[in-house]
Structure formats: C-alpha cells, structure tokens
Enzyme design. Sequence first.
Site, PDB file in Angstrom:
ATOM      1  N   GLU A  68      -7.561   0.539   4.922  1.00  0.00           N
ATOM      2  CA  GLU A  68      -7.781  -0.463   3.549  1.00  0.00           C
ATOM      3  C   GLU A  68      -8.524   0.765   2.822  1.00  0.00           C
ATOM      4  O   GLU A  68      -8.455   0.758   1.279  1.00  0.00           O
ATOM      5  CB  GLU A  68      -7.996  -1.446   3.572  1.00  0.00           C
ATOM      6  CG  GLU A  68      -7.247  -2.706   3.974  1.00  0.00           C
ATOM      7  CD  GLU A  68      -5.868  -2.575   3.447  1.00  0.00           C
ATOM      8  OE1 GLU A  68      -5.893  -2.342   2.258  1.00  0.00           O
ATOM      9  OE2 GLU A  68      -4.976  -2.719   4.209  1.00  0.00           O
ATOM     10  N   HIS A  71      -6.810   3.660   0.870  1.00  0.00           N
ATOM     11  CA  HIS A  71      -6.144   3.159  -0.133  1.00  0.00           C
ATOM     12  C   HIS A  71      -7.247   3.134  -1.187  1.00  0.00           C
ATOM     13  O   HIS A  71      -6.770   3.508  -2.586  1.00  0.00           O
ATOM     14  CB  HIS A  71      -5.524   1.791  -0.133  1.00  0.00           C
ATOM     15  CG  HIS A  71      -4.262   1.773   0.948  1.00  0.00           C
ATOM     16  ND1 HIS A  71      -3.342   2.440   0.724  1.00  0.00           N
ATOM     17  CD2 HIS A  71      -3.953   0.787   1.999  1.00  0.00           C
ATOM     18  CE1 HIS A  71      -2.337   2.215   1.558  1.00  0.00           C
ATOM     19  NE2 HIS A  71      -2.898   1.242   2.421  1.00  0.00           N
TER      20      HIS A  71
END
Length: 388
Positions: A68, A71
Amino acid sequence: MSPTITLGTIFGVRIGVHWSVLGILAILLVALGFRSWPVLVPGYPAGAYVLAALAAAVLFLASLLAHELAHAVVARRQGIEVKDITLWLLGGVASLRSEARTPGAELRIAAAGPLTSVLAAAVFGALAWLFVAVDAPTLVVLLFTYLAVFNTVIAVFNLIPASPLDGGRILRAGLWAWKGDRVRAAVWSARAGQGFGIFLILAGAWQLLFIGTGNGLWWILIGLFIAAVASAEEQQARLGSTLADARVFEVMTPDPDTTDADLSVNDFLHDVVLTRRHAAFPVVDADGRVEGLVTLNRMRSVPSEKREHLTVREIASPLTEVPTTKPDTPLTDLLPRLNEAPDGRALVFDEDRLVGIVTPTDVSRAVTLRGLLAGNGRRPPHAPGSAE
C-alpha cells in the site's frame, strides 16, 4: 475504513491499524502455528511453532504495508494527496483524496503495489535459499518460504483485471487510454469487479455445500467486499460524470445565515434554530469573522442542563476542521473533503468574505437537476454573475 490505532507516519503518510487486523494475526497463528507447521516439520517445541507463526504474521502485515505504501508514494509523485494507509482484516487500504489525471498516472499508481509484492517475494525467497545454504533450522526456512509464497499470491491476485483490485485499475487505465473516456473505463472496470465478486461468492458457497471446507466462508467474505466496493466505484464514476463540469458556486446555498459565537446554546436553540429552517450555521465573532460551524447534531449532544452555561463557540466545530473552498473550485475536488468532514459541510469564501455553504442536500439536488436536464439534452444554467 478508519484506523483504530495510528502507528505513525512513513514518507509523510499516516499509517493506521484497524482492530479487524487481529483477524489476520489469529488466522495465521492458528493455521501455521497449530495446524500446518507441526505436521510439516515435526519435532520442535510448541512455543517455537507459535513464535514462528507470529513472526510470519507480523512480516506478512509488513508486506501488505509495503504494498500500500508503494501505491501512496507513487500517487504523491503524480500530484495526488494521500490521506492515510489503514491495515485491516482483508489487507490494506490507501486513501487517496483525488483521482489520477492521466491513464499513465493511473497505470503507474496501480502497478506499484503488485511490483512491490513481487519484490518482497523475491527477497523472502532469497532469504529462504540463504538459510538453506547455511543449514539453518527447517522451521526458519519454512517461515521465509511461506512469506515468499504469500507475497506471490498477493501480487497475482491483485493483478486480476477487476476493480477494486490493482488489476482493475490497470484495466481502467488501458481502457481509458484506448477509448479516451475515463467514466466508461471506470464503469467497465467496476462491472468486472462486480462479476468477479459474485464468482467468488458462488465458489465459496459451492465449497461450503459440496466440499465442506471452511475456506468457503473466506471466499464469500472477500467476494462480498469486492462486489460492494466495485458497485460503489461505479456509482462514484457516474456521479463524477454528472458533476464533471460543476463549480461550487452552482451548488452552494449563497449568503448562509450565521449565528453569534457568544450566544448560549439555550438562546441559540430558541432564538435561532426555532426561527430558521437550517441544520447548520456558520459561527461568527463580534467583528463578523467566521470562527467555525455549528450543527443541530452538535447541539443535540449537549445535555439540557448545560445549555444555559455553554456558548455556541464551545460546541462548534472550529474553522480548522471545516472544509473551505472558493466559488470557482470544481465540485469534484471538494467532494472528497466534504465526505471526510466531521459535519459533512463546507464553507465557501470569496477572499475573506463568506459567500456560501455546501451541504449534502445541495449536492444531491445538483445531481438530480443535472440528471433531469441531461435527459432533456440541456446543460444546467450557471449561477448569475459567474465567471462563465
């Protein structure tokens, strides 16, 4: 998905953990420490299996965080503000405040996560090979082998072309670049996600009914999550299309009624609330400067015996917690901040002068009107005196 505990910040991104992440820890601890590993590599003390399983669970969560975080870092490089990252039962969620502006940016953001998982799988695989080479305990080798497999599965699963998975984002970027229509690309990607979610639900139900394994429940849970989020993404895409060219001044309620910050809550109730048909009021000081926002919900939370002694200033949301914007700001830029606002409202300023307020009712009305006018082949009129 709001974090239960905030762990800190990495690269300027706030990291949090939802309480449901305990589910991942429990599942891995039981599955590895009490079932799989004692059978695969017998002969170790019970505490060793538990400790190894706990290490695997923690490193697995670290892998999800890295996925994550990749990202988030790439999104920030593309000029997108990242609110936070939250780890929870089904993995991790990076909250972005806006969308990518080009298909290339969308592709880079989406691909960053799976690439990071592949890199993590390679690192854990290399460590497993290294521990074999130095004749380390088999349980240690097994730990890093499983982590390599876990990260490979994460990468492959996330590359399935269905939103909200990373593969769905990649599909959306490709369709967007091919067709030049961002909304249609988002809708097709979301529908692929809905179909994949339904497939997982049916596959899980089949496992429960005909095989009798508990894995079916996990498949059903993941399928429900994917289908629900994909449906929400389709609605969001259609909403963004409806409001694509809308500006704040077209939607806001102009010249909102204000209230005095020094009024007691009791006087505010009888002199203001009962005489005006509003659910929220900007709060101003004696010089007319806006200090914050007070709503009926905030007033309702004040016990009746304290209403005479507390002032509106004391119960109002301070201006620092209220989203503020300008009249010519695109409405789609305001909506994410409006959804996150404690009171669900935003104040509109022209320079230092309060000129309007935006509420959920204002947005709903704009969506309805634009839908009706679009059905008649007409564009909604702009507010009088606007720049257009």
